[in-house]
Design a protein around this motif. Structure first.
Motif, mmCIF file in Angstrom:
data_model
loop_
_atom_site.group_PDB
_atom_site.id
_atom_site.type_symbol
_atom_site.label_atom_id
_atom_site.label_comp_id
_atom_site.label_asym_id
_atom_site.label_seq_id
_atom_site.Cartn_x
_atom_site.Cartn_y
_atom_site.Cartn_z
ATOM 1 N N MET A 144 0.839 -1.182 0.000
ATOM 2 C CA MET A 144 0.000 0.000 0.000
ATOM 3 C C MET A 144 0.880 1.240 0.000
ATOM 4 O O MET A 144 2.012 1.209 0.454
ATOM 5 C CB MET A 144 -0.922 -0.009 1.232
ATOM 6 N N SER A 145 0.415 2.331 -0.496
ATOM 7 C CA SER A 145 1.170 3.566 -0.475
ATOM 8 C C SER A 145 1.292 4.043 0.966
ATOM 9 O O SER A 145 0.373 3.914 1.765
ATOM 10 C CB SER A 145 0.484 4.632 -1.329
ATOM 11 N N ARG A 146 2.461 4.583 1.311
ATOM 12 C CA ARG A 146 2.708 4.984 2.687
ATOM 13 C C ARG A 146 2.412 6.459 2.877
ATOM 14 O O ARG A 146 2.628 7.274 1.979
ATOM 15 C CB ARG A 146 4.160 4.691 3.051
ATOM 16 N N LEU A 147 1.936 6.802 4.062
ATOM 17 C CA LEU A 147 1.750 8.194 4.405
ATOM 18 C C LEU A 147 3.118 8.810 4.654
ATOM 19 O O LEU A 147 4.025 8.164 5.177
ATOM 20 C CB LEU A 147 0.876 8.328 5.653
ATOM 21 N N SER A 148 3.279 10.074 4.266
ATOM 22 C CA SER A 148 4.588 10.717 4.343
ATOM 23 C C SER A 148 4.644 11.730 5.485
ATOM 24 O O SER A 148 3.685 12.467 5.736
ATOM 25 C CB SER A 148 4.917 11.413 3.016
ATOM 26 N N VAL A 149 5.786 11.747 6.170
ATOM 27 C CA VAL A 149 6.019 12.675 7.274
ATOM 28 C C VAL A 149 7.315 13.436 7.002
ATOM 29 O O VAL A 149 8.348 12.831 6.703
ATOM 30 C CB VAL A 149 6.128 11.936 8.624
ATOM 31 N N LEU A 150 7.249 14.758 7.101
ATOM 32 C CA LEU A 150 8.431 15.607 6.965
ATOM 33 C C LEU A 150 8.913 15.990 8.362
ATOM 34 O O LEU A 150 8.159 16.558 9.147
ATOM 35 C CB LEU A 150 8.102 16.865 6.159
ATOM 36 N N VAL A 151 10.170 15.657 8.671
ATOM 37 C CA VAL A 151 10.771 16.008 9.961
ATOM 38 C C VAL A 151 11.679 17.219 9.757
ATOM 39 O O VAL A 151 12.639 17.157 8.981
ATOM 40 C CB VAL A 151 11.590 14.833 10.535
ATOM 41 N N VAL A 152 11.365 18.314 10.445
ATOM 42 C CA VAL A 152 12.191 19.528 10.364
ATOM 43 C C VAL A 152 12.805 19.736 11.752
ATOM 44 O O VAL A 152 12.128 20.173 12.690
ATOM 45 C CB VAL A 152 11.362 20.763 9.950
ATOM 46 N N GLU A 153 14.071 19.398 11.887
ATOM 47 C CA GLU A 153 14.756 19.385 13.192
ATOM 48 C C GLU A 153 16.238 19.638 12.953
ATOM 49 O O GLU A 153 16.857 18.981 12.111
ATOM 50 C CB GLU A 153 14.532 18.023 13.864
ATOM 51 N N ASP A 154 16.813 20.622 13.678
ATOM 52 C CA ASP A 154 18.202 20.990 13.409
ATOM 53 C C ASP A 154 19.220 20.125 14.153
ATOM 54 O O ASP A 154 20.409 20.176 13.842
ATOM 55 C CB ASP A 154 18.443 22.470 13.712
ATOM 56 N N VAL B 163 12.812 5.795 12.899
ATOM 57 C CA VAL B 163 11.647 5.262 13.618
ATOM 58 C C VAL B 163 10.396 5.338 12.746
ATOM 59 O O VAL B 163 9.587 4.405 12.707
ATOM 60 C CB VAL B 163 11.438 6.022 14.946
ATOM 61 N N LEU B 164 10.245 6.442 12.042
ATOM 62 C CA LEU B 164 9.070 6.605 11.176
ATOM 63 C C LEU B 164 9.073 5.579 10.050
ATOM 64 O O LEU B 164 8.037 4.994 9.726
ATOM 65 C CB LEU B 164 9.034 8.026 10.614
ATOM 66 N N GLU B 165 10.238 5.366 9.429
ATOM 67 C CA GLU B 165 10.338 4.371 8.358
ATOM 68 C C GLU B 165 10.004 2.981 8.892
ATOM 69 O O GLU B 165 9.297 2.205 8.245
ATOM 70 C CB GLU B 165 11.748 4.389 7.748
ATOM 71 N N GLN B 166 10.514 2.675 10.091
ATOM 72 C CA GLN B 166 10.244 1.374 10.694
ATOM 73 C C GLN B 166 8.764 1.217 11.050
ATOM 74 O O GLN B 166 8.262 0.099 11.132
ATOM 75 C CB GLN B 166 11.101 1.186 11.950
ATOM 76 N N SER B 167 8.084 2.343 11.249
ATOM 77 C CA SER B 167 6.667 2.315 11.618
ATOM 78 C C SER B 167 5.751 2.352 10.399
ATOM 79 O O SER B 167 4.530 2.459 10.548
ATOM 80 C CB SER B 167 6.353 3.492 12.551
ATOM 81 N N GLY B 168 6.344 2.303 9.214
ATOM 82 C CA GLY B 168 5.538 2.217 8.002
ATOM 83 C C GLY B 168 5.279 3.515 7.294
ATOM 84 O O GLY B 168 4.534 3.558 6.309
ATOM 85 N N PHE B 169 5.901 4.608 7.752
ATOM 86 C CA PHE B 169 5.740 5.894 7.090
ATOM 87 C C PHE B 169 6.884 6.119 6.100
ATOM 88 O O PHE B 169 7.950 5.508 6.206
ATOM 89 C CB PHE B 169 5.734 7.034 8.114
#
Length: 230
Positions: free
Chosen positions: A1-11, A22-28
């Protein structure tokens, strides 16, 4: 299935890379950057389903960037979860007042963040469709990996199943081959664009057995559209 995408903006590199993993491992599908300037470029390329945003960033602060996004009619619907070392009540209120959807104070549990991301995506209607999608008399059940038309189950491959899941959650919109590759196969996989055509032909052949080959339409010069309206 297509995965939902999350953008992490953190310096902070370590936190940003840990969150992406962690997000990739959680299916995102996770993308990442260290400041708002680069984040703006990413948004121009592809709209994420959610943004995890650090309050304090170099240049434009996270809270200021969030305020700008929420005032922009093109980006205002993107859910935002703020990350910050600030724990004072007034700072939490300030973050929520500018339109952030949730707030987490550092240090935090990655598992709790993923749970909050899922909760926000449910509230905004992005996750509810993943388990079972209904379109006309078609039902796609991702948990049982079953696709049916009426009372008949279609025999489709995992790739064709993901294609149908993406099409059924994005009906009546035209997508190029490149966009379909990104959404269905993922950016980390190198596959030629003609592979999309091969799977589209297979999917049409299967749908034709049920008199539905017209559901997947070719838009000359652009790509493909999935529509109940022929």
């Amino acid at each position: 299935m297509s995965r939902l995408s999350v953008l992490v903006v953190e310096d902070e590199d370590a936190i940003r890379e840990m969150l992406a993993m962690v997000l990739e491992q959680s299916g995102f599908e996770a993308s990442q950057c260290a400041d708002a300037e680069v984040a703006n470029l990413i948004l121009q390329e592809r709209m994420p389903d959610l943004i995890v945003l650090d309050w304090m960033l170099p240049g434009i602060s996270g809270i200021e960037w969030a305020r700008r996004l929420k005032k922009d009619q093109f980006y205002r619907e993107i859910p935002i979860i703020l990350l910050t070392a600030r724990g004072e009540e007034e700072d939490k209120v300030r973050g929520l007042e500018i339109g952030a959807d949730d707030y987490m104070t550092k240090p935090f549990s990655p598992k709790e963040l993923v749970a909050r991301i899922r909760a926000v995506l449910r509230r905004t209607g992005k996750i509810q469709d993943l388990a079972q999608i209904t379109l006309g008399d078609m039902i796609l059940d991702s948990e049982q990996h079953r696709l049916t038309i009426g009372d008949k189950q279609l025999d489709v491959s995992p790739t064709e199943f993901r294609l149908m899941q993406f099409f059924m959650t994005h009906p009546d919109k035209v997508y190029s081959r490149t966009q379909l590759l990104d959404q269905v196969w993922g950016r980390s996989v190198y596959i030629e664009e003609r592979t999309v055509d091969v799977h589209i032909r297979r999917l049409r052949k299967i749908l034709a057995e049920y008199g539905r080959e017209e559901l997947v339409q070719t838009v000359r010069g652009f790509g493909y559209r999935f529509s109940l309206i022929s």
